[in-house]
Scaffold this motif. Sequence first.
Motif, PDB file in Angstrom:
ATOM      1  N   PHE A  19       1.084   1.758  11.229  1.00  0.00           N
ATOM      2  CA  PHE A  19       2.107   1.529  10.215  1.00  0.00           C
ATOM      3  C   PHE A  19       3.444   1.086  10.794  1.00  0.00           C
ATOM      4  O   PHE A  19       4.418   0.958  10.059  1.00  0.00           O
ATOM      5  N   ASP A  20       3.512   0.871  12.114  1.00  0.00           N
ATOM      6  CA  ASP A  20       4.743   0.456  12.799  1.00  0.00           C
ATOM      7  C   ASP A  20       5.898   1.383  12.423  1.00  0.00           C
ATOM      8  O   ASP A  20       7.004   0.954  12.091  1.00  0.00           O
ATOM      9  N   SER A  31      14.242   9.137   0.907  1.00  0.00           N
ATOM     10  CA  SER A  31      13.297   8.044   1.165  1.00  0.00           C
ATOM     11  C   SER A  31      12.483   8.263   2.431  1.00  0.00           C
ATOM     12  O   SER A  31      11.292   7.944   2.459  1.00  0.00           O
ATOM     13  N   ALA A  32      13.070   8.798   3.487  1.00  0.00           N
ATOM     14  CA  ALA A  32      12.324   9.023   4.735  1.00  0.00           C
ATOM     15  C   ALA A  32      11.198  10.039   4.523  1.00  0.00           C
ATOM     16  O   ALA A  32      10.065   9.824   4.957  1.00  0.00           O
ATOM     17  N   ILE A  37       5.309  11.052   3.556  1.00  0.00           N
ATOM     18  CA  ILE A  37       4.194  11.612   2.781  1.00  0.00           C
ATOM     19  C   ILE A  37       3.202  10.516   2.404  1.00  0.00           C
ATOM     20  O   ILE A  37       1.987  10.693   2.517  1.00  0.00           O
ATOM     21  N   ILE A  38       3.716   9.366   1.984  1.00  0.00           N
ATOM     22  CA  ILE A  38       2.832   8.256   1.610  1.00  0.00           C
ATOM     23  C   ILE A  38       2.046   7.754   2.814  1.00  0.00           C
ATOM     24  O   ILE A  38       0.837   7.518   2.730  1.00  0.00           O
ATOM     25  N   ARG A  39       2.707   7.595   3.964  1.00  0.00           N
ATOM     26  CA  ARG A  39       2.004   7.135   5.168  1.00  0.00           C
ATOM     27  C   ARG A  39       0.967   8.149   5.627  1.00  0.00           C
ATOM     28  O   ARG A  39      -0.146   7.783   6.011  1.00  0.00           O
ATOM     29  N   ASP A  40       1.307   9.437   5.597  1.00  0.00           N
ATOM     30  CA  ASP A  40       0.351  10.467   6.002  1.00  0.00           C
ATOM     31  C   ASP A  40      -0.858  10.496   5.067  1.00  0.00           C
ATOM     32  O   ASP A  40      -1.996  10.647   5.518  1.00  0.00           O
ATOM     33  N   ASN A  44      -4.732   9.688   6.092  1.00  0.00           N
ATOM     34  CA  ASN A  44      -5.840  10.597   5.787  1.00  0.00           C
ATOM     35  C   ASN A  44      -6.967   9.884   5.060  1.00  0.00           C
ATOM     36  O   ASN A  44      -8.147  10.087   5.364  1.00  0.00           O
ATOM     37  N   LEU A  45      -6.623   9.037   4.092  1.00  0.00           N
ATOM     38  CA  LEU A  45      -7.647   8.291   3.353  1.00  0.00           C
ATOM     39  C   LEU A  45      -8.396   7.327   4.260  1.00  0.00           C
ATOM     40  O   LEU A  45      -9.626   7.253   4.227  1.00  0.00           O
ATOM     41  N   VAL A  46      -7.665   6.596   5.068  1.00  0.00           N
ATOM     42  CA  VAL A  46      -8.298   5.612   5.953  1.00  0.00           C
ATOM     43  C   VAL A  46      -9.140   6.310   7.007  1.00  0.00           C
ATOM     44  O   VAL A  46     -10.238   5.853   7.346  1.00  0.00           O
TER      45      VAL A  46
END
Length: 85
Positions: A19-20, A31-32, A37-40, A44-46
């Motif tokens: 995700f760079d 926002s951080a 949370i969205i990246r984590d 997890n899904l991937v």
Amino acid sequence: MRAHWGVENQLHWVLDMAFDEDSLRYREGNSAANMSIIRDSGLNLVSAEKTAKVGVKIKCLKAGWNDDDLLLVVTGQAPVGEGKT
């Protein structure tokens, strides 16, 4: 001390490569934390999708390019219909 670096090397390296994460600059309000949370969740899904024997970054790219791959990552089930078995 080794446990800390184990987490750093396994989790954070994957987040940075896929995700760079190191180049992202979210600073306003929450926002951080929200993007983390969205990246984590995405990681997890991937990571849970085991049919493709490729890395996390390639799985993300494939899911972005193909709706069937996206459905497989999000739901864990291959699409039904249109001549597929």
